[in-house]
Design an enzyme around this catalytic site. Sequence first.
Site: not given
Length: 204
Positions: A5-9
Amino acid sequence: RYSPDSTYKIYTALFALESGIITPQSSGLSWDGSAYPFESWNRDQDLDSAMKNSVNWYFQKLDAELCVDNVGRYLKQISYGNQDISGGMTQYWLESSLKISPLEQVKLLAGLSGHTLPFSDNGMKTVQNALFLSSDGASSLYGKTGTGTVDGKNTNGWFIGFIESVHGPYSFAVHISGEDGATGVKAGEIALDILKAKKLYGGN
């Protein structure tokens, strides 16, 4: 392994900086006027604001410019989880094909904080600055939340990051899952409790 999820940003930002799509001095992207569910998304963004407010469209635009071949190459280069981007360029990191374990997250974060990933020092420092959350006077906390939503329920929560202090860097990843209520905010609360208990951050 779970969807990042947004940790991949963190990694979309690194790839875009390495490719020159954005630079430390110029990372702004224009809002297209679409009405997004969060008011903070409905304006122009730069890397710092997009990371702070976890603005999906900003990182999806970076991915679109990177293109699938470059994303796949970078994921292989850093051995990111299962490296599977078959879920499509706008969704692969959002409860889709890409998966990573907490331990794999920690190893990559150690590389980011220690500047040993195969990217420019300037790019890694820029991303690190964008992840800065707070300082307790002795240590600095860097991190990113992620929340996975399926059928309107929050089933996948992450808080990952690292501490920098005189005692050295400490990388961490907290992942929680459940039928609902598993959010990045909740994972962050758990992480901070653990860091405080271990006298790594926020304690005296």
